[in-house]
Design an enzyme around this catalytic site. Structure first.
Site, PDB file in Angstrom:
ATOM      1  N   ASN C  29     -16.864  -2.531   4.340  1.00 36.24           N
ATOM      2  CA  ASN C  29     -16.166  -3.530   3.555  1.00 36.24           C
ATOM      3  C   ASN C  29     -16.193  -3.141   2.094  1.00 36.24           C
ATOM      4  O   ASN C  29     -17.161  -2.602   1.593  1.00 36.24           O
ATOM      5  CB  ASN C  29     -16.754  -4.934   3.754  1.00 36.24           C
ATOM      6  CG  ASN C  29     -18.274  -4.910   3.875  1.00 36.24           C
ATOM      7  OD1 ASN C  29     -18.967  -4.720   2.871  1.00 36.24           O
ATOM      8  ND2 ASN C  29     -18.794  -5.076   5.086  1.00 36.24           N
ATOM      9  N   SER C  45     -13.588 -10.524   7.581  1.00 42.85           N
ATOM     10  CA  SER C  45     -14.551 -10.073   8.601  1.00 42.85           C
ATOM     11  C   SER C  45     -13.847  -9.665   9.882  1.00 42.85           C
ATOM     12  O   SER C  45     -13.004 -10.400  10.401  1.00 42.85           O
ATOM     13  CB  SER C  45     -15.531 -11.217   8.898  1.00 42.85           C
ATOM     14  OG  SER C  45     -16.443 -10.832   9.900  1.00 42.85           O
ATOM     15  N   GLY C  46     -14.180  -8.476  10.399  1.00 46.46           N
ATOM     16  CA  GLY C  46     -13.772  -8.083  11.743  1.00 46.46           C
ATOM     17  C   GLY C  46     -12.276  -7.952  11.990  1.00 46.46           C
ATOM     18  O   GLY C  46     -11.827  -8.051  13.129  1.00 46.46           O
ATOM     19  N   SER C  74     -15.844 -11.014   4.737  1.00 42.46           N
ATOM     20  CA  SER C  74     -16.804 -10.079   5.320  1.00 42.46           C
ATOM     21  C   SER C  74     -18.177 -10.720   5.446  1.00 42.46           C
ATOM     22  O   SER C  74     -18.624 -11.426   4.539  1.00 42.46           O
ATOM     23  CB  SER C  74     -16.913  -8.846   4.427  1.00 42.46           C
ATOM     24  OG  SER C  74     -18.067  -8.121   4.755  1.00 42.46           O
ATOM     25  N   HIS C  95     -19.390  -1.063   1.066  1.00 39.00           N
ATOM     26  CA  HIS C  95     -20.444  -0.833   2.058  1.00 39.00           C
ATOM     27  C   HIS C  95     -19.833  -0.066   3.223  1.00 39.00           C
ATOM     28  O   HIS C  95     -18.771  -0.419   3.724  1.00 39.00           O
ATOM     29  CB  HIS C  95     -20.998  -2.171   2.547  1.00 39.00           C
ATOM     30  CG  HIS C  95     -21.947  -2.046   3.702  1.00 39.00           C
ATOM     31  ND1 HIS C  95     -22.997  -1.154   3.711  1.00 39.00           N
ATOM     32  CD2 HIS C  95     -22.002  -2.690   4.898  1.00 39.00           C
ATOM     33  CE1 HIS C  95     -23.656  -1.258   4.860  1.00 39.00           C
ATOM     34  NE2 HIS C  95     -23.072  -2.175   5.594  1.00 39.00           N
ATOM     35  N   HIS C  97     -21.037   2.569   6.867  1.00 33.19           N
ATOM     36  CA  HIS C  97     -22.095   3.175   7.682  1.00 33.19           C
ATOM     37  C   HIS C  97     -21.788   4.669   7.811  1.00 33.19           C
ATOM     38  O   HIS C  97     -21.943   5.250   8.880  1.00 33.19           O
ATOM     39  CB  HIS C  97     -22.154   2.528   9.069  1.00 33.19           C
ATOM     40  CG  HIS C  97     -22.685   1.139   9.085  1.00 33.19           C
ATOM     41  ND1 HIS C  97     -23.423   0.628  10.122  1.00 33.19           N
ATOM     42  CD2 HIS C  97     -22.603   0.131   8.188  1.00 33.19           C
ATOM     43  CE1 HIS C  97     -23.746  -0.635   9.870  1.00 33.19           C
ATOM     44  NE2 HIS C  97     -23.255  -0.966   8.698  1.00 33.19           N
ATOM     45  N   ASP C 120     -22.585  15.616 -10.443  1.00 35.67           N
ATOM     46  CA  ASP C 120     -21.323  15.202 -11.065  1.00 35.67           C
ATOM     47  C   ASP C 120     -21.104  13.694 -10.945  1.00 35.67           C
ATOM     48  O   ASP C 120     -20.322  13.125 -11.704  1.00 35.67           O
ATOM     49  CB  ASP C 120     -20.137  15.925 -10.396  1.00 35.67           C
ATOM     50  CG  ASP C 120     -19.905  17.327 -10.968  1.00 35.67           C
ATOM     51  OD1 ASP C 120     -20.271  17.577 -12.124  1.00 35.67           O
ATOM     52  OD2 ASP C 120     -19.341  18.167 -10.235  1.00 35.67           O
ATOM     53  N   HIS C 169     -30.291   0.743   7.569  1.00 37.34           N
ATOM     54  CA  HIS C 169     -28.969   0.132   7.642  1.00 37.34           C
ATOM     55  C   HIS C 169     -27.878   1.125   7.206  1.00 37.34           C
ATOM     56  O   HIS C 169     -27.237   1.737   8.055  1.00 37.34           O
ATOM     57  CB  HIS C 169     -28.995  -1.131   6.773  1.00 37.34           C
ATOM     58  CG  HIS C 169     -27.783  -1.988   6.909  1.00 37.34           C
ATOM     59  ND1 HIS C 169     -27.813  -3.344   6.774  1.00 37.34           N
ATOM     60  CD2 HIS C 169     -26.492  -1.673   7.144  1.00 37.34           C
ATOM     61  CE1 HIS C 169     -26.588  -3.835   6.944  1.00 37.34           C
ATOM     62  NE2 HIS C 169     -25.780  -2.839   7.173  1.00 37.34           N
ATOM     63  N   TYR C 227     -13.997  16.013 -18.699  1.00 40.57           N
ATOM     64  CA  TYR C 227     -13.299  16.402 -17.479  1.00 40.57           C
ATOM     65  C   TYR C 227     -11.975  15.646 -17.341  1.00 40.57           C
ATOM     66  O   TYR C 227     -11.866  14.495 -17.722  1.00 40.57           O
ATOM     67  CB  TYR C 227     -14.192  16.105 -16.284  1.00 40.57           C
ATOM     68  CG  TYR C 227     -13.629  16.522 -14.958  1.00 40.57           C
ATOM     69  CD1 TYR C 227     -13.722  17.842 -14.529  1.00 40.57           C
ATOM     70  CD2 TYR C 227     -12.994  15.596 -14.134  1.00 40.57           C
ATOM     71  CE1 TYR C 227     -13.210  18.230 -13.298  1.00 40.57           C
ATOM     72  CE2 TYR C 227     -12.483  15.982 -12.898  1.00 40.57           C
ATOM     73  CZ  TYR C 227     -12.589  17.286 -12.495  1.00 40.57           C
ATOM     74  OH  TYR C 227     -12.081  17.655 -11.273  1.00 40.57           O
TER      75      TYR C 227
END
Lengths: 233, 233, 233, 233
Positions: C29, C45-46, C74, C95, C97, C120, C169, C227
Site C-alpha cells: 500500500n 484495502s484488498g 488499507s 509498504h 513485502h 546514493d 514483517h 545529479y
C-alpha cells in the site's frame, strides 16, 4: 519428415531455447537429423535469433560435408555430429549455456536426482565429463568435446539420460525430436536450479529412492508410459 | 455454481499457475469440486496450457468414475480425490512443481513460519509428508500420495494449513475455491523463497511468535476477519 | 497539489510497486499527504491493482477520521498516519513485502551499506525495528507498528534514511513525494538483494567508508546535490 | 561513423543495458568516441530511458569541454574520459550497477574465470580496483575513479579484459563499439552470476586451465578468430 520440415523444427527448437531463457546472446545451438538420409540441419554460427529463418539453417552430411553452404554452420557442429554417430536413437541435439546447468558444469559436479521433476525426464544423476586434455584443445577440440561425452556415456542409455554437462563449459541435451530436446533442455535447467538450492538447504539429502525415480521415469518413457493423451486422442 | 462455471473457474486456476510462474511445461494441475453433486472437474493430462479451453476440463465423480471422457484426466487425479474425500471443507486442489516449494519438498524440510506474509495465509510451519514406502509405488501410487498427505494432517485443520509438501516431489495446495487455491499456491512459493534466504542469512532465526502469527492469520481468515472490502462493498 | 492530483500520484505509486515486482497479490500500500490540508490519500484495502482507479483512493484526515468513505482504507492505515505525524518532512509512505527487504526483516538484521548504490539513497545501514510485544498485538497493533518505527528512528533523520524494516514483517519506505517513495522502495529491494549475496561471497566485508558513502548520498540529496538536470533544464 | 550515427549507437547501447536488465532506474550510462575527431558522445544525467532520444546524447571533447550543452552529461563523464585517453584501442564505455557484477565489486573480489562462457569474452579473472583514498573523494572523485581503473590495468591489455569492477561501486565495461560494449556488459553480468553460484557449490573449484581459456578467447577475438559469419557473408 522433409528437409524443409526438419529445418522448421530445428529453427523452432533454437527459438524455444531463447523463449525459455536458456540462451543469452548467440550462446546456443540446436540441430536435428533425418535418419533416412543422414542429413543434419543445424543453426548457423553467430546469427541473431530474432532475424533467423528456417532457410538460414545449414545442412550437412553425417560426416560433416556441407550440403548447402550459404551460411557457416554453428562452431559446435562437430560435437553434434559425434553424438549423432554414436547415439543412433537420437534425432536432435541442443547446446546451451543455461545458467544453473552451466554452474554444475563449472563446478565439475553431476546434478543429483533429488526429486520427481528430475526423474520424470532423467533416470538418475546427470553426469559431467572429464576436462579435455591439452592435446585435445587443438583443431579437433570441438569433435574431442563430443568424444569426451561418448566416453562418459559408456554403459549408459542416452535415451534414459538425455543430457550431459561438459566440464567447465555447459550442457548438451538431446531427444528423439527437436521439440523433445528443447523440452529436455528446459527441464534440465530447472532441475539444476532446484538441486543447487536443495543441497544448500539440506546438505545431507540423498537422491530419491531408485523405485520412486523409476516409477516417475517409466510413467513418461518407454513401452509402459501412461502420461498424456497419446492413447486416447 | 453450475458445472460450466466450475469448469471455467478450474481453467482459470490452471492458467493462473502458469501466469504466476508456478508451472513449467505441463507440470501442474488444478481441480475443483461441486459439493452439491460431488462432481470433480480437473485439468486433462499433458495438454498444452496455451490452447486449453474450459471444455477440455474433465469431469469425474468423487469416487473416480469418469462422467465425461473426451480427454484423459490429469495423472494426479487420484491424489485430488483422496483430498476431497478427507477434507470436506475444501473446494479446490492445485498441484505444482513451483521452484522453492519443491526445493523444500526435495530437502524433506517443512517451511518455517518466519514472517507475517506466511502467517497471513498459513497458520504455522507448512508440513512435509514422509517418503512413500516401496509397497506404495505400484498401481495405487497416486492415491497413496493423497493418503500420505491425510496421514500428515492428523490433528490439523486443512483450512488453517492449506498446503503440504510431498516428500521428494512438490506441493499440493487447496482452498475453498479454485481462485483461493491459486492464490495460496502463489503465496506458498513466495514464502518458501523468503524462508530459504532468511535461514541462510540468519540460521538462528526462529518462527515468529504465535501471537503475531495468529494476529495476522485471523485478520484474513475465520469469523473475525477484517481485511478487504467484504463488509463495506 | 490538488486532492485529485494527489490521488493520481498515489495511484501511480501503488502501480509502480506492482510494475517493479515489489508487490505480490494485494500485499502492499502507498499513501500521500497534502501538508497544507493534512489530508492523507491511501490505497483501499484488498482491491485488485489492475482495476484500481484514482477515485478508489481513500481520503482520511491526519488523525484517521475518514473524509470520503466509499471504500475501506488499507488495513495498514494507522502505521502510515503515525509516520506522517512524527516525520513532518515526508510526503508519502509505501509498504511492501518485497522479497529481499522482507528477508532481512524476517532475519531481524539491518541491511548494511555495502556499496554506492545503497549510499546514493540511504545514508547508512537500514535499521530493523524490535519485535512488537504481546501487549501491542491487540486493537492498536497497526498503530503500534508505526510507534515501533518511530522508536527505532530516535536520533535519525528520516529523510536521510527513508526506509525501515519491521521485524518479522517487511519494509516501510517513504519520501517527499509518492514518486520518490516508490523509487526508494525499488532501490531498497535491489540493495537488500545485493547485500544478501555480497555477505555470502565475502562474510568479512565491511560497510563502505563513511566518506565514500557521504560522497554519494550528498551528490543526490540536500543543498549540494549535483545529479540530474535540475539546474540546467 | 558520423556524429549522428554515433549518437544513435550510443543511445542503443544505453537502451540495451535497460532491455538486458542491467540498469535499474537511471543507474547506468554508455558512451562512444569518434577517434577521428576525438568527440565523445554520452548519455545525459538523470534522464528517463523511455523518453530518451539520440538528440539527447551529449557531445564533449576528449578533454571534457562541452561541444553541445543542451543537457548536462552523465555525472560519470570524467571516468569515461580517463578511460578513452588511456585505452586508445577502445571505442565505447558502459557503466552499470548490474546485480551480480556489483555484488563482486561490493565484496572486493575479482570474478574468477570458471568456464568457457567467461573465456569467450574475458581472458582471465575480472579485476577489482582498490578502494579510493580519502583524498580522492573530493572534486576529482569521478576522474580518480578512472585513474584507479588505469592503475589496476598496468600490464594488462584492455581489449583482452574489457571490464573492471570498481571497489564498493560497480562495473565499467568497454569495447571497440557501443554494441560490443553492451554485449560485454551483458556477458559480464551472467558470468558474475554463474561464478557466484559455482563457488558456493564447489568452493575448491579452480579457474579453467589457461589452454582451455585461450582456446575460447582466441576463437572469438584477434587475428585467428573463427566464430560467426564474418568471412563468409
Amino acid at each position: 519428415m522433409s528437409l524443409s520440415a526438419l529445418k522448421r523444427a530445428v529453427l523452432e527448437a533454437n527459438l524455444d531455447t531463447v523463449r525459455d531463457g536458456l540462451v543469452m546472446a548467440t550462446f546456443g545451438n540446436a540441430s536435428g537429423i533425418d535418419r533416412t538420409t543422414d542429413q543434419v540441419v543445424i543453426k548457423p554460427s553467430g546469427v541473431a535469433y530474432d532475424t533467423m529463418t528456417a532457410e538460414d539453417m545449414v545442412t550437412v552430411s553425417l560426416d560433416g560435408a556441407v550440403v548447402e553452404d550459404r551460411l557457416r554452420p554453428s562452431s559446435d557442429l562437430d560435437t553434434h555430429l559425434v553424438l549423432y554417430r554414436a547415439f543412433t536413437g537420437i534425432g536432435a541435439v541442443i547446446h546451451t549455456h543455461s545458467t544453473y546447468a552451466t554452474i554444475f558444469a563449472q563446478a565439475l559436479m553431476p546434478i543429483p536426482c533429488l526429486g520427481t521433476t528430475h526423474a520424470d525426464y532423467f533416470r538418475g544423476d546427470i553426469p559431467v565429463t572429464r576436462h579435455l586434455r591439452p592435446g585435445e584443445l587443438g583443431d579437433r577440440y570441438v569433435a574431442a568435446t563430443g568424444e569426451a561425452i561418448i566416453e562418459t556415456f559408456e554403459g549408459r542409455d542416452p535415451l534414459e539420460m538425455p543430457a550431459v554437462l561438459v566440464a567447465g563449459h555447459g550442457p548438451f541435451v538431446w531427444g528423439r525430436t527437436p521439440k523433445e530436446a528443447a523440452l529436455n533442455a528446459l527441464i534440465l535447467e530447472e532441475c539444476a536450479r532446484m538441486a543447487w538450492f536443495t543441497k544448500r538447504l539440506n546438505p545431507q539429502v540423498e537422491p530419491i529412492p531408485d523405485a520412486l525415480r523409476d516409477r516417475h521415469f517409466l510413467r513418461k518413457h518407454g513401452a509402459q508410459a501412461t502420461y498424456g493423451q497419446t492413447e486416447r486422442l
